[in-house]
Enzyme design. Structure first.
Site, PDB file in Angstrom:
ATOM      1  N   GLU A   1      19.314  -0.152 -51.353  1.00  0.00           N
ATOM      2  CA  GLU A   1      17.779  -0.412 -51.576  1.00  0.00           C
ATOM      3  C   GLU A   1      17.639  -1.680 -52.489  1.00  0.00           C
ATOM      4  O   GLU A   1      16.886  -1.373 -53.622  1.00  0.00           O
ATOM      5  CB  GLU A   1      17.109   0.767 -52.033  1.00  0.00           C
ATOM      6  CG  GLU A   1      17.170   1.953 -51.129  1.00  0.00           C
ATOM      7  CD  GLU A   1      16.228   3.133 -51.422  1.00  0.00           C
ATOM      8  OE1 GLU A   1      15.872   3.242 -52.701  1.00  0.00           O
ATOM      9  OE2 GLU A   1      15.929   3.724 -50.697  1.00  0.00           O
TER      10      GLU A   1
ATOM     11  N   GLU B   1      19.613   7.777 -45.877  1.00  0.00           N
ATOM     12  CA  GLU B   1      18.989   8.507 -46.879  1.00  0.00           C
ATOM     13  C   GLU B   1      17.595   9.025 -46.101  1.00  0.00           C
ATOM     14  O   GLU B   1      16.803   8.288 -45.213  1.00  0.00           O
ATOM     15  CB  GLU B   1      18.457   8.114 -48.232  1.00  0.00           C
ATOM     16  CG  GLU B   1      19.726   7.741 -49.200  1.00  0.00           C
ATOM     17  CD  GLU B   1      19.195   7.208 -50.482  1.00  0.00           C
ATOM     18  OE1 GLU B   1      17.705   7.512 -50.665  1.00  0.00           O
ATOM     19  OE2 GLU B   1      19.952   6.650 -51.228  1.00  0.00           O
TER      20      GLU B   1
HETATM   21  C1  FCB Z   1      15.851   6.219 -52.939  1.00  0.00           C
HETATM   22  C2  FCB Z   1      17.024   6.095 -53.793  1.00  0.00           C
HETATM   23  C3  FCB Z   1      17.688   7.419 -54.287  1.00  0.00           C
HETATM   24  C4  FCB Z   1      16.814   8.482 -54.867  1.00  0.00           C
HETATM   25  C5  FCB Z   1      15.723   8.529 -53.621  1.00  0.00           C
HETATM   26  C6  FCB Z   1      14.734   9.686 -53.800  1.00  0.00           C
HETATM   27  O1  FCB Z   1      14.926   5.421 -53.228  1.00  0.00           O
HETATM   28  O2  FCB Z   1      17.903   5.427 -53.227  1.00  0.00           O
HETATM   29  O3  FCB Z   1      18.565   7.229 -55.528  1.00  0.00           O
HETATM   30  O4  FCB Z   1      16.238   8.193 -55.820  1.00  0.00           O
HETATM   31  O5  FCB Z   1      15.083   7.547 -53.433  1.00  0.00           O
END
Ligand code: FCB
Length: 433
Positions: A159, A339
Site C-alpha cells: 500500500e 487483503e
Molecule cells: C491495510 C494495511 C494493514 C491493516 C489493514 C486494516 O491498509 O495494509 O496493515 O492495517 O489495512
C-alpha cells in the site's frame, strides 16, 4: 441457492504484517513514533501478539483451518538494524518462518515492506531521502537471496499510497507526520521507484518468482460535485502506483470499503480548477486532510450507513468493484486479493463480510477475470497502527494478557471454503459455520 465453486489452485490465505504481530520491533520508525508525545497513536505496539516467538503455533493454526497460503512481511528494521549491517539471526528467523509454512504445505507469500522503516533511515527522512529506493533494493537483495527458491510470491511494497498519504500528508497519523503536498509528492516518487527496484531485484535473483505491489484501493462514489475530488484522490493514491505496476507479475488488490463524496454539482468546476493550481492545491489539500482526520472516526460513514469499528461503511462487495477496475486497466493480468477484511467485535459480521466479498468476486471469475487468490486480513487480532489494539480484524482472536489464541467461526468458515473450493450461498448462520 447453490454452491459457488472456485477454481482449482486458487490461493486461499490469511495475512499478517511484522510490526502488527511480532512484538518488540524496537529498531523501527513506528516504535519511536508510538512513544512520541503529540502523535495520534492510541497505544504502543509493545509485545503485540508475540508472533516472533509463536509463529510455529500460528502457522499451524492457519494450516489446520484448511487455508493454503500465508502472507506475512519481513521486517527491514530487524534485518538491517543499522545502515549496511545485516543481522544473520533475523534473516535466519524469516527463513524458518518460510520453512514452517512450507512444511505445512502452505504457499509463503512474502511482503518485503509493510509500512515500517528502520529507525536509521527514518532519521534521514524515510521515503523523502533520495537514496531510500536504492537502500530498499539493497535490503531486498539480501532477503530474496537468503530465501532462495523457497518463495514464489513476493509483494514488494505494501500500500504505497497509504504510506505516502498517511505519513507524508499526515492523513492517517503515520510517521513521519509531515503535512505538505511537496513531501507527499516526493514520497510518492520514492515509493514508486522503491517498488520498481524491488521488482527488478526479485526477477534478477529469482526469475520464476512472481513479484507485484499490493495496492490500497477504494470503491469510489461521488455526486457530480464530488467527482473532481475523487478523481484527484484516485490519481494520487491509486493510479500513480497502479501505473508503476504495469510490468508486475500480478496486481495485489486490498479494499475495505466504499468512499462516498457528496458535493453540490455547482461546486465541481471550482474544485477542479482549484486542485489544478499548485499554490491552491498546496494550501487546500493539507487543510482538508487535517479537518477530516480531526473528525470522530465513526463519522467517516455517514448517518444511516452500517459502519465497522474503523468507521468504514460495511461494504464487502467493494472488493469486486476495485478488482474489476484493475481487470479493465490491465486485461489478462493476474490479480490477487492480498487483503480484505473487517474490524468488528461480532464475528457473525465477519462471516457475512467474507461471504459477501467472495460472492462478488465469484461473479468476476465467471466473467473471465484472472483472479488467482483471496487472502484475508487478518490471521490475528493485532496492532492496527495509530488505532491500536481496539480494532479486531482477526480470524483468530488474541488475548494479549495471556497470548491465548481463539479460533473464531469465521476462520472455520473461510477454511472450509478453502478446503472444498465451494461457498454455500447465502451462507449458513454463524452457529453452524
Ligand atoms: C491495510 C494495511 C494493514 C491493516 C489493514 C486494516 O491498509 O495494509 O496493515 O492495517 O489495512
Amino acid at each position: 441457492m447453490s454452491d459457488l465453486v472456485f477454481p482449482e489452485g486458487f490461493l486461499w490465505g490469511a495475512a499478517t504484517a511484522a510490526h502488527q504481530v511480532e512484538g518488540d520491533n524496537t529498531n523501527s520508525d513506528w516504535w519511536a513514533w508510538e512513544r512520541r508525545p503529540g502523535t495520534p497513536c492510541r497505544e504502543p505496539s509493545g509485545t503485540a501478539c508475540d508472533h516472533y516467538g509463536r509463529f510455529p503455533e500460528d502457522i499451524a493454526l492457519l494450516a489446520d483451518l484448511g487455508l493454503n497460503t500465508y502472507r506475512f512481511s519481513v521486517e527491514w528494521a530487524r534485518v538491517e538494524p543499522s545502515d549496511g549491517t545485516f543481522d544473520p539471526a533475523a534473516i535466519d528467523h524469516y527463513r524458518r518462518v518460510v520453512e514452517t509454512a512450507r512444511s505445512h504445505g502452505l504457499v509463503p507469500m512474502v511482503t518485503l515492506n509493510h509500512f515500517t522503516l528502520p529507525a536509521w533511515l527514518a532519521d534521514r527522512g524515510g521515503w523523502l531521502a533520495a537514496d531510500a529506493p536504492r537502500l530498499f533494493e539493497r535490503y531486498c537483495r539480501q532477503v530474496v537471496g537468503a530465501l532462495g527458491d523457497a518463495v514464489d510470491w513476493y509483494c514488494t511494497v505494501n500500500e504505497p499510497g497509504v504510506v505516502a498519504f498517511g505519513g507524508y500528508l499526515g492523513a492517517l497519523g503515520f510517521p513521519p507526520g509531515t503535512r505538505d503536498v511537496g513531501s507527499w509528492r516526493t514520497a510518492i516518487g520514492g515509493l514508486v521507484e522503491a517498488h520498481r527496484r524491488a521488482r527488478a531485484a526479485v526477477k534478477e535473483l529469482r526469475p520464476s518468482a512472481r513479484a507485484g505491489a499490493t495496492h490500497s484501493m477504494q470503491e469510489w462514489e461521488a455526486s457530480a460535485g464530488g467527482r473532481p475530488v475523487i478523481d484527484y484522490l484516485r490519481r494520487m493514491n491509486e493510479d500513480a502506483f497502479l501505473e508503476a505496476s504495469a510490468e508486475d507479475d500480478f496486481i495485489g488488490v486490498q479494499t475495505y470499503t466504499r468512499v462516498r463524496l457528496d458535493v453540490p454539482a455547482i461546486a465541481a468546476p471550482l474544485v477542479r480548477a482549484a486542485l489544478a493550481v499548485p499554490r491552491i492545491e498546496a494550501l487546500a489539500v493539507p487543510w482538508i486532510v487535517g479537518r477530516e482526520t480531526r473528525r470522530a472516526p465513526a463519522a467517516v460513514a455517514s448517518d444511516g450507513v452500517r459502519a465497522t469499528q474503523m468507521g468504514y461503511e460495511f461494504r464487502p462487495e467493494a472488493i469486486a468493484w476495485t478488482v474489476a477496475r484493475v481487470a479493465r486497466m490491465y486485461p489478462g493480468k493476474d490479480i490477487v486479493v492480498t487483503e480484505h477484511g473487517v474490524a468488528t467485535a461480532d464475528d457473525t459480521e465477519r462471516v457475512e463480510f467474507i461471504a459477501g466479498g467472495l460472492a462478488s468476486l465469484h461473479r468476476l471469475l465467471g466473467e473471465g477475470v484472472p483472479l488467482r487468490g483471496y487472502v484475508h486480513w487478518s490471521l490475528l487480532d493485532n496492532f492496527e497502527w495509530a488505532r491500536g489494539y481496539e480494532m479486531t480484524f482477526g480470524l483468530i482472536g488474541v488475548d494479549r494478557a495471556t497470548q491465548r489464541r481463539t479460533v473464531r467461526p469465521s476462520a472455520r468458515m473461510l477454511g472450509r471454503v478453502a478446503a472444498t473450493g465451494r461457498l454455500a450461498f447465502p451462507p449458513k448462520p454463524a452457529a453452524d459455520a
